[in-house]
Design a protein around this motif. Sequence first.
Motif, PDB file in Angstrom:
ATOM      1  N   TYR A  87       0.806  -1.216   0.000  1.00  0.00           N
ATOM      2  CA  TYR A  87       0.000   0.000   0.000  1.00  0.00           C
ATOM      3  C   TYR A  87       0.844   1.273   0.000  1.00  0.00           C
ATOM      4  O   TYR A  87       0.367   2.329  -0.424  1.00  0.00           O
ATOM      5  N   SER A  88       2.062   1.194   0.464  1.00  0.00           N
ATOM      6  CA  SER A  88       2.886   2.401   0.510  1.00  0.00           C
ATOM      7  C   SER A  88       3.965   2.434  -0.566  1.00  0.00           C
ATOM      8  O   SER A  88       4.442   3.506  -0.943  1.00  0.00           O
ATOM      9  N   GLY A  89       4.350   1.277  -1.092  1.00  0.00           N
ATOM     10  CA  GLY A  89       5.393   1.233  -2.113  1.00  0.00           C
ATOM     11  C   GLY A  89       4.937   1.846  -3.426  1.00  0.00           C
ATOM     12  O   GLY A  89       3.773   1.748  -3.816  1.00  0.00           O
ATOM     13  N   TYR A  90       5.859   2.458  -4.125  1.00  0.00           N
ATOM     14  CA  TYR A  90       5.559   3.109  -5.402  1.00  0.00           C
ATOM     15  C   TYR A  90       5.411   2.064  -6.509  1.00  0.00           C
ATOM     16  O   TYR A  90       6.106   1.050  -6.519  1.00  0.00           O
ATOM     17  N   LYS A  91       4.477   2.330  -7.437  1.00  0.00           N
ATOM     18  CA  LYS A  91       4.280   1.447  -8.583  1.00  0.00           C
ATOM     19  C   LYS A  91       4.351   2.245  -9.879  1.00  0.00           C
ATOM     20  O   LYS A  91       3.770   3.311  -9.977  1.00  0.00           O
ATOM     21  N   TYR A 110      13.665   3.888 -13.029  1.00  0.00           N
ATOM     22  CA  TYR A 110      12.707   4.093 -11.945  1.00  0.00           C
ATOM     23  C   TYR A 110      13.281   3.837 -10.562  1.00  0.00           C
ATOM     24  O   TYR A 110      12.555   3.810  -9.569  1.00  0.00           O
ATOM     25  N   GLY A 111      14.609   3.692 -10.511  1.00  0.00           N
ATOM     26  CA  GLY A 111      15.248   3.517  -9.217  1.00  0.00           C
ATOM     27  C   GLY A 111      15.027   4.716  -8.304  1.00  0.00           C
ATOM     28  O   GLY A 111      15.022   4.584  -7.076  1.00  0.00           O
ATOM     29  N   ARG A 112      14.810   5.873  -8.891  1.00  0.00           N
ATOM     30  CA  ARG A 112      14.605   7.087  -8.084  1.00  0.00           C
ATOM     31  C   ARG A 112      13.285   7.065  -7.320  1.00  0.00           C
ATOM     32  O   ARG A 112      13.059   7.907  -6.441  1.00  0.00           O
ATOM     33  N   TYR A 113      12.401   6.106  -7.636  1.00  0.00           N
ATOM     34  CA  TYR A 113      11.122   6.023  -6.925  1.00  0.00           C
ATOM     35  C   TYR A 113      11.170   5.075  -5.730  1.00  0.00           C
ATOM     36  O   TYR A 113      10.152   4.877  -5.061  1.00  0.00           O
ATOM     37  N   ARG A 114      12.338   4.546  -5.452  1.00  0.00           N
ATOM     38  CA  ARG A 114      12.475   3.719  -4.250  1.00  0.00           C
ATOM     39  C   ARG A 114      12.213   4.589  -3.019  1.00  0.00           C
ATOM     40  O   ARG A 114      12.652   5.725  -2.941  1.00  0.00           O
ATOM     41  N   ASN A 115      11.461   4.064  -2.078  1.00  0.00           N
ATOM     42  CA  ASN A 115      11.107   4.778  -0.841  1.00  0.00           C
ATOM     43  C   ASN A 115      10.231   6.006  -1.091  1.00  0.00           C
ATOM     44  O   ASN A 115      10.087   6.852  -0.213  1.00  0.00           O
ATOM     45  N   ASN A 116       9.646   6.085  -2.286  1.00  0.00           N
ATOM     46  CA  ASN A 116       8.708   7.175  -2.592  1.00  0.00           C
ATOM     47  C   ASN A 116       7.319   6.756  -2.117  1.00  0.00           C
ATOM     48  O   ASN A 116       6.822   5.703  -2.498  1.00  0.00           O
ATOM     49  N   ARG A 117       6.689   7.591  -1.290  1.00  0.00           N
ATOM     50  CA  ARG A 117       5.386   7.252  -0.711  1.00  0.00           C
ATOM     51  C   ARG A 117       4.320   8.272  -1.106  1.00  0.00           C
ATOM     52  O   ARG A 117       3.393   8.544  -0.365  1.00  0.00           O
ATOM     53  N   SER A 118       4.447   8.835  -2.314  1.00  0.00           N
ATOM     54  CA  SER A 118       3.577   9.945  -2.716  1.00  0.00           C
ATOM     55  C   SER A 118       2.299   9.527  -3.435  1.00  0.00           C
ATOM     56  O   SER A 118       1.407  10.349  -3.634  1.00  0.00           O
TER      57      SER A 118
END
Length: 208
Positions: A87-91, A110-118
């Motif tokens: 539910y919190s991980g970026y897709k 898309y490695g830059r979206y790791r730990n992205n919770r937006s």
Amino acid sequence: MKKLIVLGLLGVIGWMPFKASAQISVSLNIGSQPLWGPVGYDHVDNYYLPDIESYYDVPRRQFIYMDGGRWIYSSSLPSRYRGYDLYSGYKVVINSRNPYHNFNHHRISYGRYRNNRSQQMIRHSHDSRYYVVKGHPYYGRGDRRVFRDNDRGHNNWKENKRYDRGNDHRYEKRDNGHGNRYEGGRSGRGGDNKHDRGGDRGNRRGRD
């Protein structure tokens, strides 16, 4: 001769609405998307999950992850990802067949979206189009007049824009207004096996 031309034109005109209707029914799959999927998409084939460098096949409802040098399809993630929160991980939406063929590209881009919770998840959306997703807090409360059943038995939103399936091998990264990224391309269709090896056996990690 004129009669034949007229009959031919009538046949083409009669076929066009049927073809358009078929394209719409294939393109929309909101009802098949999981509760933890991001909002903003009428059609999804796959998600890329940058936090765990894996995929999720929406039509098959299976995860795709690397194990022992091969891509595995499974209804659940392996134990090594037990701490991952869907539910919190970026897709990132990837609309193409066998997305792991472009794994190196996806991992780098898309490695830059790791730990992205937006991202906003479907489960938390108050948009009535998502009330057709089973498990949604407002499941079944939408206006049934604007939904129709597709061939998988799910209800889809009729007024959504039709997904442009004209991109065959060309990938386009776009922003859909919900903080999401996706790649457009021709989508594939999978089966319903619960657990099997990836479509191309022996694919080495990182091979496009």
